[in-house]
Enzyme design. Structure first.
Site, short mmCIF file in Angstrom:
data_model
loop_
_atom_site.label_atom_id
_atom_site.label_comp_id
_atom_site.label_asym_id
_atom_site.label_seq_id
_atom_site.Cartn_x
_atom_site.Cartn_y
_atom_site.Cartn_z
N ASP A 245 -7.45 -1.95 0.32
CA ASP A 245 -6.46 -3.09 0.79
C ASP A 245 -7.45 -4.43 1.02
O ASP A 245 -8.25 -4.28 1.69
CB ASP A 245 -5.82 -2.56 2.06
CG ASP A 245 -4.97 -3.24 2.46
OD1 ASP A 245 -4.78 -4.63 2.56
OD2 ASP A 245 -3.94 -2.76 3.24
N HIS B 262 0.82 -1.06 0.05
CA HIS B 262 -0.12 -0.15 0.01
C HIS B 262 0.81 1.10 0.15
O HIS B 262 0.35 2.21 -0.07
CB HIS B 262 -1.02 0.18 1.30
CG HIS B 262 -2.20 0.57 0.92
ND1 HIS B 262 -3.35 0.49 1.66
CD2 HIS B 262 -2.88 1.32 -0.25
CE1 HIS B 262 -4.45 1.06 1.14
NE2 HIS B 262 -4.08 1.71 -0.12
N GLU C 278 -1.90 -5.61 -1.70
CA GLU C 278 -1.51 -6.16 -0.42
C GLU C 278 -2.01 -7.69 -0.73
O GLU C 278 -2.24 -8.34 0.29
CB GLU C 278 -2.14 -5.70 1.00
CG GLU C 278 -1.60 -4.37 1.37
CD GLU C 278 -0.06 -4.38 1.67
OE1 GLU C 278 0.52 -5.57 1.76
OE2 GLU C 278 0.55 -3.33 1.94
N ASP D 64 -6.99 -6.37 2.98
CA ASP D 64 -7.02 -6.80 4.42
C ASP D 64 -8.04 -6.12 5.26
O ASP D 64 -8.33 -6.35 6.62
CB ASP D 64 -5.61 -6.58 5.31
CG ASP D 64 -5.58 -5.32 5.35
OD1 ASP D 64 -6.14 -4.37 5.38
OD2 ASP D 64 -4.09 -4.85 5.95
N HIS E 212 -6.29 -0.59 8.20
CA HIS E 212 -5.36 0.15 8.99
C HIS E 212 -5.39 1.76 8.21
O HIS E 212 -6.02 1.77 7.15
CB HIS E 212 -3.97 -0.47 8.59
CG HIS E 212 -3.73 -1.70 9.12
ND1 HIS E 212 -3.95 -2.63 8.17
CD2 HIS E 212 -3.26 -2.28 10.21
CE1 HIS E 212 -3.82 -3.87 8.41
NE2 HIS E 212 -3.32 -3.58 9.78
N ASP F 108 -9.65 -0.27 4.36
CA ASP F 108 -8.55 -0.66 4.79
C ASP F 108 -8.78 -1.33 6.30
O ASP F 108 -9.74 -0.41 7.01
CB ASP F 108 -7.41 0.12 4.76
CG ASP F 108 -6.00 -0.32 4.73
OD1 ASP F 108 -5.61 -1.42 5.57
OD2 ASP F 108 -5.00 0.18 4.06
N ASP G 9 -3.00 3.81 7.87
CA ASP G 9 -1.81 4.08 7.00
C ASP G 9 -1.33 5.66 7.01
O ASP G 9 -1.08 6.01 5.94
CB ASP G 9 -2.12 3.61 5.50
CG ASP G 9 -2.18 1.96 5.48
OD1 ASP G 9 -1.80 1.41 6.54
OD2 ASP G 9 -2.77 1.50 4.45
N HIS H 74 4.42 1.24 4.14
CA HIS H 74 2.99 1.00 3.44
C HIS H 74 1.93 1.60 4.76
O HIS H 74 0.94 1.51 4.48
CB HIS H 74 2.82 -0.53 3.19
CG HIS H 74 2.86 -1.45 4.51
ND1 HIS H 74 2.20 -2.68 4.53
CD2 HIS H 74 3.25 -1.33 5.58
CE1 HIS H 74 2.36 -3.32 5.52
NE2 HIS H 74 2.95 -2.55 6.30
#
Length: 349
Positions: free
Chosen positions: A252, A121, A297, A254, A146, A144, A148, A161
């Site tokens: 992302d 990312h 990712e 995830d 996260h 996401d 980031d 990332h």
């Protein structure tokens, strides 16, 4: 509220189209960015290949698009790239993003909707940055687990990332040191033009930034509490109520629960369901304003077995296709009409 939001967006679509949206509906470009140095786990550089192998190009072609596969960028990895302020591989990441930024800008300038396949990312610095060169009034939806949005000073790991958004935001300009490899980019995004969906693993420094800047975000708890329909209503009204503008979707894998996307580097339990993730992308498509999307990712090396890799890559294809118009009602090549049974019978006589 749902009706009001949909009416507002319908009115926006009837206004004069932004130059970034002209003549793009039937032309999709796919660009691979096989890059992994924004984080420590090798294998994510193979993401573009496994997503293509899962049938991406065929799926997009079945949606009646003219699909242009631009292949993969060829990144140059430096033999010596020492950390700077604990930031790992800064020159490699900066150089890769500079190359990606130019490629994205050229694709948008040529009139395509672009799908960028990562890679990790950290590539969003170049992807969103290149998009902003052509469409400076864009907005960003970041899906996401996260945020980031760490700066080099707040990052617990030093992995880039986890920091791309900090390079983009104008409000963080005085918090960002001069990182080697990034002199080519300057902040271009305002915090009010960003919405997060799916957060559930936010670092302390990131939490402070989100609150301090008043960034609109939805955690998984918010999604549980409000429902994904309401989350998308608020997201799109927040970004589009003032004016029609291009959307950059940075997704992302995830963001999904690890049971659905096991082959990724930083899985976090309690993520999006399949239906929630697809609803997000369906609603973004329905705006008619998607201009660029990142899908990042996917790491086939981290799949426990071939089935885990195939499951994750197939999910990535579904997300991309849904963003570009595949619906759960079915989306097929256009048919002008169906002959009546009577006419067919008469022709057989």
């Amino acid at each position: 509220m749902a009706l009001r939001g949909s009416v507002i967006r319908a009115l926006l679509r009837t206004q004069l189209g932004h130059t970034c949206q002209q003549s793009r509906a039937q032309s999709v470009a796919v660009l691979g960015a096989p890059f992994s140095r924004g984080q420590k786990r090798r294998g994510v550089e193979h993401g573009p290949k496994v997503i293509r192998d899962a049938g991406l190009i065929e799926r997009l072609s079945s949606l009646d698009y003219s699909v242009h596969d631009f292949g993969d960028l060829n990144f140059h990895h430096l033999e010596k790239d020492e950390p700077y302020m604990d930031v790992k591989f800064p020159r490699s990441v900066g150089g890769a993003n500079k190359m990606l930024s130019g490629a994205v800008s050229r694709a948008i300038g040529a009139g395509h909707t672009l799908v960028m396949l990562g890679g990790d990312h950290s590539l969003a610095v170049g992807s969103v940055g290149g998009h902003a060169q052509q469409c400076p009034d864009l907005c960003v939806i970041w899906v996401d687990a996260h945020a980031d949005i760490n700066t080099p000073m707040t990052s617990p790991s030093g992995n880039l990332h986890g920091q791309p958004v900090a390079f983009m935001l104008k409000e963080l300009q005085d918090k960002m040191p001069d990182i080697p490899g990034f002199s080519w980019t300057k902040p271009f995004l305002s915090s009010r033009d960003l919405v997060y969906i799916g957060l559930r693993d936010v670092d302390p420094g990131e939490y402070h930034i989100l609150k301090d800047l008043g960034i609109q975000y939805f955690t998984m708890r918010d999604i549980d509490r409000l429902g994904i329909q309401r989350v998308m209503e608020v997201t799109l009204d927040h970004l589009l109520a003032r004016k029609q503008r291009p959307i950059h979707l940075s997704f992302d894998i995830d963001a999904f629960d690890p049971s659905l996307a096991p082959a990724t580097g930083t899985p976090v339990n309690g993520g999006l369901t399949y239906r929630e993730g697809i609803y997000i992308t369906e609603e973004i498509h329905n705006t008619g304003l998607l201009s660029v999307m990142d899908l990042v990712e996917v790491n086939p090396v981290l799949g426990a077995n071939p089935e885990a890799v195939e499951t994750t890559a197939s999910l990535a294809v579904d997300v991309i296709a849904s963003s570009l118009g595949q619906t759960r009602e079915g989306a097929h090549a256009s048919i002008d009409s169906i002959n009546s049974a009577k006419n067919d019978t008469e022709q057989c006589r």
